[in-house]
Design an enzyme around this catalytic site. Structure first.
Site, PDB file in Angstrom:
ATOM      1  N   LYS A  76       0.843  -1.202   0.000  1.00  0.00           N
ATOM      2  CA  LYS A  76       0.000   0.000   0.000  1.00  0.00           C
ATOM      3  C   LYS A  76       0.871   1.243   0.000  1.00  0.00           C
ATOM      4  CE  LYS A  76      -1.896   2.857   2.887  1.00  0.00           C
ATOM      5  NZ  LYS A  76      -2.036   4.021   1.999  1.00  0.00           N
ATOM      6  N   CYS A 103      13.487  10.225   7.422  1.00  0.00           N
ATOM      7  CA  CYS A 103      13.511   9.746   8.810  1.00  0.00           C
ATOM      8  C   CYS A 103      14.907   9.842   9.401  1.00  0.00           C
ATOM      9  CB  CYS A 103      12.983   8.323   8.892  1.00  0.00           C
ATOM     10  SG  CYS A 103      13.653   7.249   7.642  1.00  0.00           S
ATOM     11  N   GLU A 107       9.961  15.670  15.797  1.00  0.00           N
ATOM     12  CA  GLU A 107      10.333  15.510  14.396  1.00  0.00           C
ATOM     13  C   GLU A 107       9.601  16.554  13.561  1.00  0.00           C
ATOM     14  OE1 GLU A 107       8.977  11.941  12.186  1.00  0.00           O
ATOM     15  OE2 GLU A 107      11.030  11.829  11.430  1.00  0.00           O
TER      16      GLU A 107
HETATM   17  O1  TXE Z   1       2.244   9.332   8.096  1.00  0.00           O
HETATM   18  P1  TXE Z   1       1.283   8.139   8.459  1.00  0.00           P
HETATM   19  P2  TXE Z   1       1.889  10.679   7.302  1.00  0.00           P
HETATM   20  C1  TXE Z   1       6.025  11.412  10.169  1.00  0.00           C
HETATM   21  C2  TXE Z   1       6.357  12.821   9.758  1.00  0.00           C
HETATM   22  C3  TXE Z   1       5.111  13.234   9.041  1.00  0.00           C
HETATM   23  C4  TXE Z   1       4.050  12.530   9.858  1.00  0.00           C
HETATM   24  C5  TXE Z   1       2.758  12.246   9.166  1.00  0.00           C
HETATM   25  O2  TXE Z   1       6.595  13.611  10.893  1.00  0.00           O
HETATM   26  O3  TXE Z   1       4.915  14.597   9.032  1.00  0.00           O
HETATM   27  O4  TXE Z   1       4.647  11.303  10.201  1.00  0.00           O
HETATM   28  O5  TXE Z   1       2.983  11.623   7.908  1.00  0.00           O
HETATM   29  C6  TXE Z   1      -0.741   4.540   6.270  1.00  0.00           C
HETATM   30  N1  TXE Z   1      -3.438   1.684   9.563  1.00  0.00           N
HETATM   31  N2  TXE Z   1       6.546  10.449   9.244  1.00  0.00           N
HETATM   32  O6  TXE Z   1       0.572  11.234   7.618  1.00  0.00           O
HETATM   33  O7  TXE Z   1      -0.086   8.646   8.684  1.00  0.00           O
HETATM   34  C7  TXE Z   1      -0.783   5.757   5.365  1.00  0.00           C
HETATM   35  O8  TXE Z   1      -1.837   5.651   4.430  1.00  0.00           O
HETATM   36  C8  TXE Z   1      -2.577   1.300   8.607  1.00  0.00           C
HETATM   37  C9  TXE Z   1       7.836   9.985   9.543  1.00  0.00           C
HETATM   38  O9  TXE Z   1       2.107  10.339   5.883  1.00  0.00           O
HETATM   39  O10 TXE Z   1       1.967   7.366   9.518  1.00  0.00           O
HETATM   40  C10 TXE Z   1       0.597   5.710   4.742  1.00  0.00           C
HETATM   41  O11 TXE Z   1       0.618   4.751   3.688  1.00  0.00           O
HETATM   42  N3  TXE Z   1      -1.932   2.180   7.815  1.00  0.00           N
HETATM   43  C11 TXE Z   1       8.236   8.810   8.764  1.00  0.00           C
HETATM   44  C12 TXE Z   1       1.486   5.229   5.899  1.00  0.00           C
HETATM   45  O12 TXE Z   1       0.579   4.555   6.794  1.00  0.00           O
HETATM   46  C13 TXE Z   1      -2.168   3.477   7.998  1.00  0.00           C
HETATM   47  C14 TXE Z   1       7.734   8.693   7.374  1.00  0.00           C
HETATM   48  C15 TXE Z   1       2.179   6.358   6.677  1.00  0.00           C
HETATM   49  O13 TXE Z   1       1.213   7.293   7.102  1.00  0.00           O
HETATM   50  C16 TXE Z   1      -3.068   3.943   8.981  1.00  0.00           C
HETATM   51  C17 TXE Z   1       6.395   9.222   7.216  1.00  0.00           C
HETATM   52  C18 TXE Z   1      -3.721   2.989   9.787  1.00  0.00           C
HETATM   53  N4  TXE Z   1      -4.559   3.331  10.751  1.00  0.00           N
HETATM   54  C19 TXE Z   1       5.861  10.079   8.134  1.00  0.00           C
HETATM   55  N5  TXE Z   1      -3.099   5.292   8.941  1.00  0.00           N
HETATM   56  C20 TXE Z   1       9.740   8.715   8.773  1.00  0.00           C
HETATM   57  N6  TXE Z   1      10.380   9.218   9.816  1.00  0.00           N
HETATM   58  O14 TXE Z   1      10.305   8.190   7.834  1.00  0.00           O
HETATM   59  C21 TXE Z   1      -2.256   5.675   7.959  1.00  0.00           C
HETATM   60  N7  TXE Z   1      -1.687   4.583   7.379  1.00  0.00           N
END
Ligand code: TXE
Length: 453
Positions: A155, A264, A355
């Site tokens: 996904k 990250c 972060e």
């Molecule tokens: O992350 P999410 P987001 C941090 C970074 C960023 C913040 C939000 O600070 O600003 O997170 O990013 C899926 N069950 N990082 O909103 O929501 C979602 O669809 C299963 C740090 O993008 O965690 C996406 O494919 N899956 C990090 C993935 O999870 C779910 C990298 C990540 O989304 C879900 C990214 C659920 N309930 C964000 N809800 C790093 N440090 O590398 C969402 N997803």
């Protein structure tokens, strides 16, 4: 299908394409197809799987430019970085193509028979990917998972699905069996959650925010399903007074502003020994001002836009009221631009602890080695970090004392596909990449064969 969502070019704020939003039924259909495909795949000869992955790698290699251009369009990554990312996917596939023939079990001495172990694939693995490095992070999961004999449902993030969709098509072009590697687009709460709750998905790999990662892990615990988590970071770039300050200062912007800080491993805290603090800042300023921010389609660009308007507001919120020392430049046209920003911070400031996931770095002074280690570890995270010193003993001591999964001395490297990658503390669970990653997608089975009559 439950409708569509619009993918936007972050450099222009213009819509690119409508993408299907899968409902639970489509996810279940992909998982059912994966179950069937996995049986054939796991029972095929190791060489057959190795050859198929090598073909997949070759097809990706032939499409590096296309994949890179798609990533520029969808994620705003500078073209040079995007080409590296697409090539990296091919390299990861090639590396793990060597795994099927190397997943050897053990023969353990026992009385009255023969005892052997087998590395059995889990079955179907669900991989949930964020928007910051859409292709590379996906490949860290799917390449070793497939190599170990699993099927994969992937996904991508809603914001950045285009390269993942293309990789799914390229897998079929390369001859991977139908259903073995499916890309399912849609929301986390539907598609991602179904990976967690569906009984036929036997392992989940999640990369994203710590908050969602914890809820994914809780769901996996309910289902007693193993999970690998790659989560947030607040990594330290520690500069000692005995470091080569010119090198440390010129390397520091790339270590935090690469991918507009949406990394990250971003070294988003620069900890500088107090005796060289002023000199370091003097050297850092021109390096930050010279960081080339702009049109990601141009060869010389080092940094593109942030991923979305809402993410830009979040990043801007961190800088409100902060003590900004100096900033680089950014275009002011459409697109989600944010100039590289250097903030002088105090311990305990929000900017020094949370972060940001944007091109903002907090600089803090420290007194001595013990203070540097304490400050580096004063975070819930533990993903990456860098140590700049010319003192070998100190480099060894500090790299052992900093509680992070991936450290680098006198450089900022974090990712090589043949070395392990992953975080401690709130940065995650488990490791990806490196020599053991394929084995992490297997369960050990022990079989005793009685030989006595
Ligand atoms: O992350 P999410 P987001 C941090 C970074 C960023 C913040 C939000 O600070 O600003 O997170 O990013 C899926 N069950 N990082 O909103 O929501 C979602 O669809 C299963 C740090 O993008 O965690 C996406 O494919 N899956 C990090 C993935 O999870 C779910 C990298 C990540 O989304 C879900 C990214 C659920 N309930 C964000 N809800 C790093 N440090 O590398 C969402 N997803």
């Amino acid at each position: 299908m439950s409708g569509t969502f619009t993918v936007i070019n972050p450099a222009t704020a213009q819509p690119i394409r409508e993408i299907a939003r899968a409902g639970a039924d489509e996810v279940d259909a992909a998982i059912a197809a994966a179950v069937v495909a996995q049986r054939g795949w796991a029972s095929s000869a190791p060489l057959t799987r190795a050859d198929a992955l090598r073909r997949f790698a070759r097809v990706v290699e032939e499409h590096v430019e296309e994949l890179a251009q798609l990533e520029v369009l969808n994620s705003g990554h500078p073209i040079g970085s995007a080409r590296w990312e697409a090539s990296h996917v091919a390299q990861v596939l090639n590396f793990y193509a060597g795994a099927p023939e190397r997943l050897s079990g053990q023969q353990i001495p026992v009385a009255g028979g023969l005892d052997v172990t087998f590395h059995e694939p889990y079955g179907v693995v669900g991989i949930i990917v964020p928007w910051n490095f859409p292709m590379t992070i996906a490949s860290w999961g799917f390449a070793p998972a497939l190599a170990a004999g699993n099927a994969v449902v992937l996904k991508p993030a809603e914001l950045t699905p285009l390269t993942a969709i293309r990789l799914g098509e390229l897998a079929l072009e390369a001859g991977l069996p139908e259903g073995l590697f499916s890309v399912v687009t849609g929301s986390g709460s539907v598609v991602g959650q179904r990976f967690v709750s569906h009984p036929d998905v036997r392992k989940v790999v999640f990369t994203g925010s710590t908050e969602v990662g914890v809820s994914v892990a809780a769901g996996c615990a309910q289902a007693l399903k193993p999970v690998t988590l790659e989560l947030g970071g607040k990594s330290a770039n520690i500069v000692f007074e005995d470091a080569d300050l010119e090198r440390a200062a010129s390397a520091a912007p790339g270590a935090v502003f690469d991918n507009a800080g949406q990394d990250c491993c971003a070294r988003s805290r620069i900890l500088v020994q107090r005796s060289v603090y002023d000199r370091f800042l003097e050297l850092l300023e021109p390096a930050v001002r010279g960081f080339a921010v702009g049109d990601p389609t141009l060869e010389g660009t080092q940094m593109g836009p942030l991923i979305s308007a809402s993410h830009r507001s979040t990043v801007a919120g961190f800088v409100d009221g902060a003590n900004v020392a100096f900033r680089g430049s950014a275009p002011d046209g459409d697109g989600f631009w944010f100039a590289p920003t250097v903030v002088l911070a105090e311990r305990g400031d929000r900017i020094a602890r949370e972060e940001v996931f944007g091109p903002v770095v907090a600089v803090l002074p420290f007194d001595d080695e013990a203070d540097a280690v304490a400050l580096a570890n004063d975070t819930i995270y533990g993903l990456a970090g860098s140590i700049w010193t010319e003192n070998l003993g100190r480099a060894v001591r500090v790299s052992r004392a900093v509680k992070s999964g991936v450290l680098s001395v006198n450089s900022h490297s974090s990712v090589r596909y043949w070395t392990p990658f992953g975080g401690m503390k709130a940065s995650g669970l488990g490791r990806e990449l490196g020599p053991d990653a394929a084995e992490h997608f297997t369960e050990t089975k022990n079989v005793f064969f009685a030989t006595d009559d």
